[in-house]
Scaffold this motif. Structure first.
Motif, PDB file in Angstrom:
ATOM      1  N   LEU A   1     -38.878 -31.824  20.036  1.00  0.00           N
ATOM      2  CA  LEU A   1     -38.893 -33.387  20.015  1.00  0.00           C
ATOM      3  C   LEU A   1     -38.120 -33.959  20.776  1.00  0.00           C
ATOM      4  N   PHE A   2     -37.367 -33.408  21.585  1.00  0.00           N
ATOM      5  CA  PHE A   2     -36.481 -34.119  22.404  1.00  0.00           C
ATOM      6  C   PHE A   2     -36.710 -33.554  24.198  1.00  0.00           C
ATOM      7  N   ASP A   3     -36.684 -34.558  25.033  1.00  0.00           N
ATOM      8  CA  ASP A   3     -36.934 -34.125  26.366  1.00  0.00           C
ATOM      9  C   ASP A   3     -35.681 -33.985  27.163  1.00  0.00           C
ATOM     10  N   VAL A   4     -35.642 -33.662  28.330  1.00  0.00           N
ATOM     11  CA  VAL A   4     -34.477 -33.576  29.268  1.00  0.00           C
ATOM     12  C   VAL A   4     -33.478 -34.612  29.180  1.00  0.00           C
ATOM     13  N   ARG A   5     -33.944 -35.878  29.354  1.00  0.00           N
ATOM     14  CA  ARG A   5     -33.304 -37.148  29.482  1.00  0.00           C
ATOM     15  C   ARG A   5     -32.538 -37.336  27.922  1.00  0.00           C
ATOM     16  N   GLU A   6     -33.436 -37.215  27.059  1.00  0.00           N
ATOM     17  CA  GLU A   6     -32.725 -37.261  25.586  1.00  0.00           C
ATOM     18  C   GLU A   6     -31.634 -36.446  25.325  1.00  0.00           C
ATOM     19  N   ARG A   7     -32.089 -35.221  25.448  1.00  0.00           N
ATOM     20  CA  ARG A   7     -30.792 -34.210  25.441  1.00  0.00           C
ATOM     21  C   ARG A   7     -29.547 -34.771  26.169  1.00  0.00           C
ATOM     22  N   ALA A   8     -29.803 -35.124  27.227  1.00  0.00           N
ATOM     23  CA  ALA A   8     -28.623 -35.414  28.235  1.00  0.00           C
ATOM     24  C   ALA A   8     -27.856 -36.502  27.278  1.00  0.00           C
ATOM     25  N   VAL A   9     -28.410 -37.318  27.092  1.00  0.00           N
ATOM     26  CA  VAL A   9     -27.772 -38.517  26.018  1.00  0.00           C
ATOM     27  C   VAL A   9     -27.103 -37.984  25.001  1.00  0.00           C
ATOM     28  N   LEU A  10     -27.655 -37.118  24.188  1.00  0.00           N
ATOM     29  CA  LEU A  10     -27.245 -36.606  22.980  1.00  0.00           C
ATOM     30  C   LEU A  10     -26.243 -35.621  23.166  1.00  0.00           C
ATOM     31  N   ARG A  11     -26.332 -34.694  24.106  1.00  0.00           N
ATOM     32  CA  ARG A  11     -25.296 -33.823  24.405  1.00  0.00           C
ATOM     33  C   ARG A  11     -23.987 -34.490  24.863  1.00  0.00           C
ATOM     34  N   TYR A  12     -23.980 -35.798  25.552  1.00  0.00           N
ATOM     35  CA  TYR A  12     -22.975 -36.163  25.964  1.00  0.00           C
ATOM     36  C   TYR A  12     -22.226 -37.132  24.773  1.00  0.00           C
ATOM     37  N   ALA A  13     -23.152 -37.776  24.119  1.00  0.00           N
ATOM     38  CA  ALA A  13     -22.530 -38.410  22.754  1.00  0.00           C
ATOM     39  C   ALA A  13     -21.933 -37.499  21.878  1.00  0.00           C
ATOM     40  N   ALA A  14     -22.358 -36.349  21.780  1.00  0.00           N
ATOM     41  CA  ALA A  14     -21.762 -35.266  20.851  1.00  0.00           C
ATOM     42  C   ALA A  14     -20.763 -34.848  21.312  1.00  0.00           C
ATOM     43  N   GLU A  15     -20.641 -34.529  22.508  1.00  0.00           N
ATOM     44  CA  GLU A  15     -19.348 -33.952  23.021  1.00  0.00           C
ATOM     45  C   GLU A  15     -18.241 -34.836  23.287  1.00  0.00           C
ATOM     46  N   ALA A  16     -18.618 -36.063  23.768  1.00  0.00           N
ATOM     47  CA  ALA A  16     -17.370 -37.170  23.860  1.00  0.00           C
ATOM     48  C   ALA A  16     -17.076 -37.614  22.310  1.00  0.00           C
ATOM     49  N   THR A  17     -17.835 -37.593  21.461  1.00  0.00           N
ATOM     50  CA  THR A  17     -17.235 -37.865  19.926  1.00  0.00           C
ATOM     51  C   THR A  17     -16.450 -36.807  19.540  1.00  0.00           C
ATOM     52  N   SER A  18     -16.774 -35.570  19.572  1.00  0.00           N
ATOM     53  CA  SER A  18     -16.153 -34.423  18.913  1.00  0.00           C
ATOM     54  C   SER A  18     -14.782 -34.088  19.839  1.00  0.00           C
ATOM     55  N   ALA A  19     -15.078 -34.049  21.037  1.00  0.00           N
ATOM     56  CA  ALA A  19     -14.004 -33.666  21.960  1.00  0.00           C
ATOM     57  C   ALA A  19     -13.223 -34.549  22.795  1.00  0.00           C
ATOM     58  N   ILE A  20     -13.705 -35.698  23.055  1.00  0.00           N
ATOM     59  CA  ILE A  20     -13.134 -36.696  23.939  1.00  0.00           C
ATOM     60  C   ILE A  20     -13.630 -36.369  25.240  1.00  0.00           C
TER      61      ILE A  20
END
Length: 180
Positions: free
Chosen positions: A111-130
């Motif tokens: 359901l997700f393309d490369v750009r969407e995954r980049a956004v989601l990966r960044y948001a998840a990582e920045a939220t969980s690990a800063i």
């Protein structure tokens, strides 16, 4: 029930009533609980309204990507209030419901393309690990301009702050709120 009062206009300091009126004008009547809670800092209300308005209207990042980032931030931070409210914003911005329901599996979901995954990966990582890994940052800046990436950085940072406001203050959905 919120741990702080949700002030009405009559309860608001007269010296800051212009800011209260602006909040109602820009955020709606009835006003969402999170903004009413923030109104307990009358000296900062006008500045917060300016900041949040500029983040939305001054951004160059497409609203769909910003809302995906906000949704992942709310999801990882377990901020039910933001997740519910931004569900509606995300759908209006063009994010598909199926995508919102598949956030836990964004890395492997078709359901997700490369750009969407980049956004989601960044948001998840920045939220969980800063901190974010070089690979995550490179994925984001390969998919977006630095200016677009900075819009996402600020949105994720702000909604992490909002999650840390809503949680301790126990901000709950308004009786009138409905998910679309």
């Amino acid at each position: 029930m919120a741990r702080v009062p949700l002030p009405t206009r009559d309860e608001f300091p007269e010296s800051h009533r212009d800011a209260y009126d602006r909040m109602v004008r820009e955020r709606g009547d009835p006003t969402p609980h999170v903004f009413l809670a923030l109104a307990n800092m009358p000296n900062l209300l006008d500045a917060l309204l300016t900041f949040t308005r500029e983040m939305r209207h001054g951004a160059v990042l497409d609203a769909r990507y910003r809302e995906l980032g906000i949704m992942m931030t709310a999801h990882v931070a377990r901020s039910a209030y933001e997740f519910e409210h931004h569900w509606n914003h995300a759908v209006r911005a063009g994010v598909r419901r199926e995508q919102l329901e598949a956030l836990d599996h964004f890395e492997t979901s078709p359901l997700f393309d490369v750009r969407e995954r980049a956004v989601l990966r960044y948001a998840a990582e920045a939220t969980s690990a800063i901190e974010v890994t070089d690979a995550t940052w490179s994925g984001l800046t390969d998919a977006f301009t630095v200016r677009e990436a900075m819009d996402l950085v600020m949105a994720v940072a702000w909604y992490n702050a909002v999650a840390r406001i809503n949680g301790p203050l126990r901000i709950a959905n308004e009786p009138w709120f409905r998910r679309v």
